[in-house]
Scaffold this active site. Structure first.
Site, short mmCIF file in Angstrom:
data_model
loop_
_atom_site.label_atom_id
_atom_site.label_comp_id
_atom_site.label_asym_id
_atom_site.label_seq_id
_atom_site.Cartn_x
_atom_site.Cartn_y
_atom_site.Cartn_z
N LYS A 1 69.80 15.24 15.74
CA LYS A 1 69.99 14.77 17.11
C LYS A 1 70.79 15.82 17.88
CE LYS A 1 70.41 9.98 18.65
NZ LYS A 1 71.29 8.80 18.70
O1 G3P Z 1 72.71 6.07 19.78
C1 G3P Z 1 72.26 6.42 21.05
C2 G3P Z 1 72.35 5.25 22.01
O2 G3P Z 1 71.57 4.18 21.51
C3 G3P Z 1 73.77 4.80 22.27
O3 G3P Z 1 73.74 3.70 23.12
O4 G3P Z 1 75.10 1.65 23.44
O5 G3P Z 1 76.27 3.87 23.26
O6 G3P Z 1 74.90 3.31 25.31
P1 G3P Z 1 75.08 3.11 23.80
#
Ligand code: G3P
Length: 214
Positions: free
Chosen positions: A83
């Site tokens: 990533k």
């Molecule tokens: O892991 C990437 C993404 O899904 C993170 O989402 O909940 O931190 O906005 P969030």
């Protein structure tokens, strides 16, 4: 639609794996930090549980350091996907890794143009953050759908992972738009499964069945 689990919590991953509906896992530095365990060990454990792509995010910020870290992370397991944030250095790193056929998931994407650049750099996955876009009043599902349109139009060898999913309707609306993948927190996966009418209906079936037995 493929469903990935967005967590580094091994117990959540075990429970979700038993359902037979999870096709991969995504993590990020925040999710890893929550576990308070060795990064590589957590990723290795996840790869032992889920037979699918497992995203491990670099924590370097310069392109060469990202590439070096990517090679180290790739050695953990054949299913590891690297990533990388959609920055200038991230694009340089992604292009270099694509030349070596190291699978990359370009993350922290918030616009179709960022997704286009990620695809041009050879990313295997592009991750628009639906929830964080909604949080600032943009239409996160629409942007994920626009990213998907670009990939479909030019037949890029990439898939959209709708990320930053906040609730089941994000998944449903992304599925309606034909988005390839949604990566969901364990809580959202459980919310997708539950319905009060299912619970009530089962209770009634059991009551009626038992009363007929007596
Ligand atoms: O892991 C990437 C993404 O899904 C993170 O989402 O909940 O931190 O906005 P969030």
């Amino acid at each position: 639609m493929k469903l990935f689990l967005d967590t580094a919590d091994i117990e959540e991953i075990r429970q979700a794996a038993d359902l037979g509906v999870i096709d991969g896992v995504t993590t990020n530095p925040t999710l890893i930090a929550k576990e308070k365990k060795d990064f590589k060990s957590v990723i290795r454990k996840i790869c032992e549980i889920i037979d699918g792509p497992v995203s491990a995010e670099v924590t370097s910020t310069t392109s060469q350091e990202m590439v070096d870290e990517a090679y180290t992370l790739s050695k953990i397991h054949e299913n590891v996907v690297i990533k990388i944030p959609l920055t200038k250095d991230g694009l340089v790193a992604a292009s270099k890794l694509a030349e070596k056929e190291v699978p990359v998931n370009m993350t922290l994407i918030f616009s179709p143009n960022q997704a286009l650049l990620a695809c041009k750099a050879g990313a295997r996955y592009v991750s628009p953050f639906v929830g964080r876009l909604d949080d600032i009043g943009h239409d996160g599902v629409l942007i994920a759908s626009q990213c998907q349109d670009i990939i479909n139009t030019y037949d890029f060898d990439a898939e959209v992972i709708a990320a930053s999913i906040r609730h089941p309707m994000h998944v449903f609306h992304c599925a309606q738009e034909g988005v390839d993948i949604a990566t969901v927190p364990f809580k959202v996966l459980m919310q997708m499964m539950k319905h009060p009418l299912t619970d009530n209906g089962l209770e009634q079936f059991m009551r009626d069945w038992k009363s007929a037995q007596s």
